[in-house]
Design a protein around this motif. Structure first.
Motif, PDB file in Angstrom:
ATOM      1  N   GLU A 113     -35.739 -24.474 -20.089  1.00  0.00           N
ATOM      2  CA  GLU A 113     -36.663 -24.885 -20.948  1.00  0.00           C
ATOM      3  C   GLU A 113     -37.249 -26.748 -20.787  1.00  0.00           C
ATOM      4  O   GLU A 113     -37.986 -27.084 -20.574  1.00  0.00           O
ATOM      5  CB  GLU A 113     -35.617 -24.619 -22.345  1.00  0.00           C
ATOM      6  N   ARG A 114     -35.965 -27.703 -20.262  1.00  0.00           N
ATOM      7  CA  ARG A 114     -35.531 -28.215 -20.085  1.00  0.00           C
ATOM      8  C   ARG A 114     -36.310 -28.937 -18.876  1.00  0.00           C
ATOM      9  O   ARG A 114     -37.235 -29.447 -18.561  1.00  0.00           O
ATOM     10  CB  ARG A 114     -34.299 -29.091 -20.002  1.00  0.00           C
ATOM     11  N   ALA A 115     -36.369 -28.247 -17.654  1.00  0.00           N
ATOM     12  CA  ALA A 115     -36.532 -28.312 -16.392  1.00  0.00           C
ATOM     13  C   ALA A 115     -38.316 -28.252 -16.702  1.00  0.00           C
ATOM     14  O   ALA A 115     -38.701 -28.671 -16.139  1.00  0.00           O
ATOM     15  CB  ALA A 115     -36.043 -27.084 -15.364  1.00  0.00           C
ATOM     16  N   GLN A 116     -38.537 -26.889 -17.718  1.00  0.00           N
ATOM     17  CA  GLN A 116     -39.987 -27.001 -18.040  1.00  0.00           C
ATOM     18  C   GLN A 116     -40.688 -27.960 -18.748  1.00  0.00           C
ATOM     19  O   GLN A 116     -42.094 -28.275 -18.070  1.00  0.00           O
ATOM     20  CB  GLN A 116     -40.166 -25.663 -18.317  1.00  0.00           C
ATOM     21  N   ALA A 117     -39.949 -28.906 -19.115  1.00  0.00           N
ATOM     22  CA  ALA A 117     -40.058 -29.175 -19.778  1.00  0.00           C
ATOM     23  C   ALA A 117     -40.489 -31.136 -19.035  1.00  0.00           C
ATOM     24  O   ALA A 117     -41.693 -31.763 -19.420  1.00  0.00           O
ATOM     25  CB  ALA A 117     -39.916 -30.433 -20.910  1.00  0.00           C
ATOM     26  N   LEU A 118     -39.926 -31.509 -18.050  1.00  0.00           N
ATOM     27  CA  LEU A 118     -39.581 -32.165 -16.946  1.00  0.00           C
ATOM     28  C   LEU A 118     -41.501 -31.688 -16.137  1.00  0.00           C
ATOM     29  O   LEU A 118     -42.087 -32.943 -16.165  1.00  0.00           O
ATOM     30  CB  LEU A 118     -38.411 -32.024 -15.543  1.00  0.00           C
ATOM     31  N   LEU A 119     -41.319 -30.236 -15.586  1.00  0.00           N
ATOM     32  CA  LEU A 119     -42.614 -29.600 -14.719  1.00  0.00           C
ATOM     33  C   LEU A 119     -44.199 -30.789 -15.603  1.00  0.00           C
ATOM     34  O   LEU A 119     -44.683 -31.238 -15.366  1.00  0.00           O
ATOM     35  CB  LEU A 119     -42.516 -28.620 -14.409  1.00  0.00           C
ATOM     36  N   ALA A 120     -44.084 -30.712 -16.778  1.00  0.00           N
ATOM     37  CA  ALA A 120     -45.194 -30.481 -17.659  1.00  0.00           C
ATOM     38  C   ALA A 120     -45.227 -31.964 -17.947  1.00  0.00           C
ATOM     39  O   ALA A 120     -46.761 -33.056 -17.584  1.00  0.00           O
ATOM     40  CB  ALA A 120     -45.054 -30.439 -19.090  1.00  0.00           C
ATOM     41  N   ARG A 121     -44.438 -32.589 -17.866  1.00  0.00           N
ATOM     42  CA  ARG A 121     -44.235 -34.404 -17.959  1.00  0.00           C
ATOM     43  C   ARG A 121     -44.956 -35.042 -16.507  1.00  0.00           C
ATOM     44  O   ARG A 121     -45.510 -35.714 -16.551  1.00  0.00           O
ATOM     45  CB  ARG A 121     -42.771 -35.537 -18.253  1.00  0.00           C
ATOM     46  N   PHE A 122     -44.117 -34.545 -15.191  1.00  0.00           N
ATOM     47  CA  PHE A 122     -44.930 -34.745 -14.097  1.00  0.00           C
ATOM     48  C   PHE A 122     -46.311 -34.130 -14.277  1.00  0.00           C
ATOM     49  O   PHE A 122     -47.252 -34.907 -13.801  1.00  0.00           O
ATOM     50  CB  PHE A 122     -44.165 -33.255 -12.651  1.00  0.00           C
ATOM     51  N   ARG A 123     -46.938 -33.135 -14.419  1.00  0.00           N
ATOM     52  CA  ARG A 123     -48.437 -32.285 -14.392  1.00  0.00           C
ATOM     53  C   ARG A 123     -48.880 -33.795 -15.186  1.00  0.00           C
ATOM     54  O   ARG A 123     -49.942 -33.913 -15.083  1.00  0.00           O
ATOM     55  CB  ARG A 123     -48.084 -31.566 -14.736  1.00  0.00           C
ATOM     56  N   GLY A 124     -48.423 -34.320 -16.635  1.00  0.00           N
ATOM     57  CA  GLY A 124     -49.313 -34.862 -17.672  1.00  0.00           C
ATOM     58  C   GLY A 124     -49.644 -35.782 -16.409  1.00  0.00           C
ATOM     59  O   GLY A 124     -50.519 -37.335 -16.836  1.00  0.00           O
ATOM     60  N   ALA A 125     -48.711 -36.389 -16.121  1.00  0.00           N
ATOM     61  CA  ALA A 125     -48.844 -37.959 -15.500  1.00  0.00           C
ATOM     62  C   ALA A 125     -49.891 -37.605 -14.109  1.00  0.00           C
ATOM     63  O   ALA A 125     -50.245 -39.220 -13.810  1.00  0.00           O
ATOM     64  CB  ALA A 125     -47.523 -38.535 -14.737  1.00  0.00           C
ATOM     65  N   ALA A 126     -49.910 -36.866 -13.942  1.00  0.00           N
ATOM     66  CA  ALA A 126     -51.218 -37.093 -12.830  1.00  0.00           C
ATOM     67  C   ALA A 126     -52.505 -36.706 -13.340  1.00  0.00           C
ATOM     68  O   ALA A 126     -53.302 -36.618 -12.841  1.00  0.00           O
ATOM     69  CB  ALA A 126     -50.910 -35.576 -11.638  1.00  0.00           C
TER      70      ALA A 126
END
Length: 127
Positions: A113-126
């Motif tokens: 879950e935490r890794a997926q939250a980080l990936l979502a933050r990466f994608r959101g930044a883009a």
């Protein structure tokens, strides 16, 4: 996951990088477009999230990182450290003056879950 504590303590800005390849030389920056910046409270939130990533074992995919961060201090001069994340093989590679060899290669559970939250933050930044 473990980050270099002295560098984390003085990080003022994080660049979000959409990685497009591997560095041209050992210890060089990962090529790619800077798609966002995190500052202020976001710095602590993101670094806490990265440090909370659960560990994993090595998987073989050839290490093809898609996302990375570059951490900078107040002077915004040279990056304190850079971390490249491969969500296929669960590997993180870090380098920079603040990164001891023992922290340069680590593994995380990309499905957590935490890794997926980080990936979502990466994608959101883009966006």
């Amino acid at each position: 996951m473990q980050l270099p504590a002295p560098a984390v303590a003085v990080t003022a800005l994080i660049e979000v990088v959409r990685i497009s390849g591997l560095p041209g030389r050992r210890g060089g920056p990962y090529p790619g477009e800077v798609v966002g910046h995190w500052a202020g409270d976001e710095v602590g939130e993101v670094l806490d999230l990265v440090e909370s990533l659960p560990g994993s074992v090595r998987h073989r995919c050839g290490f093809s990182p898609g996302w990375g961060i570059r951490a900078y201090g107040d002077d915004l001069d040279l990056a304190l450290f850079e971390a490249a994340f491969c969500f296929s093989c669960d590997e993180v590679r870090m380098h920079g003056a603040a990164v001891p060899p023992t922290l340069s290669t680590q593994f995380f559970d990309a499905g957590a879950e935490r890794a997926q939250a980080l990936l979502a933050r990466f994608r959101g930044a883009a966006l």
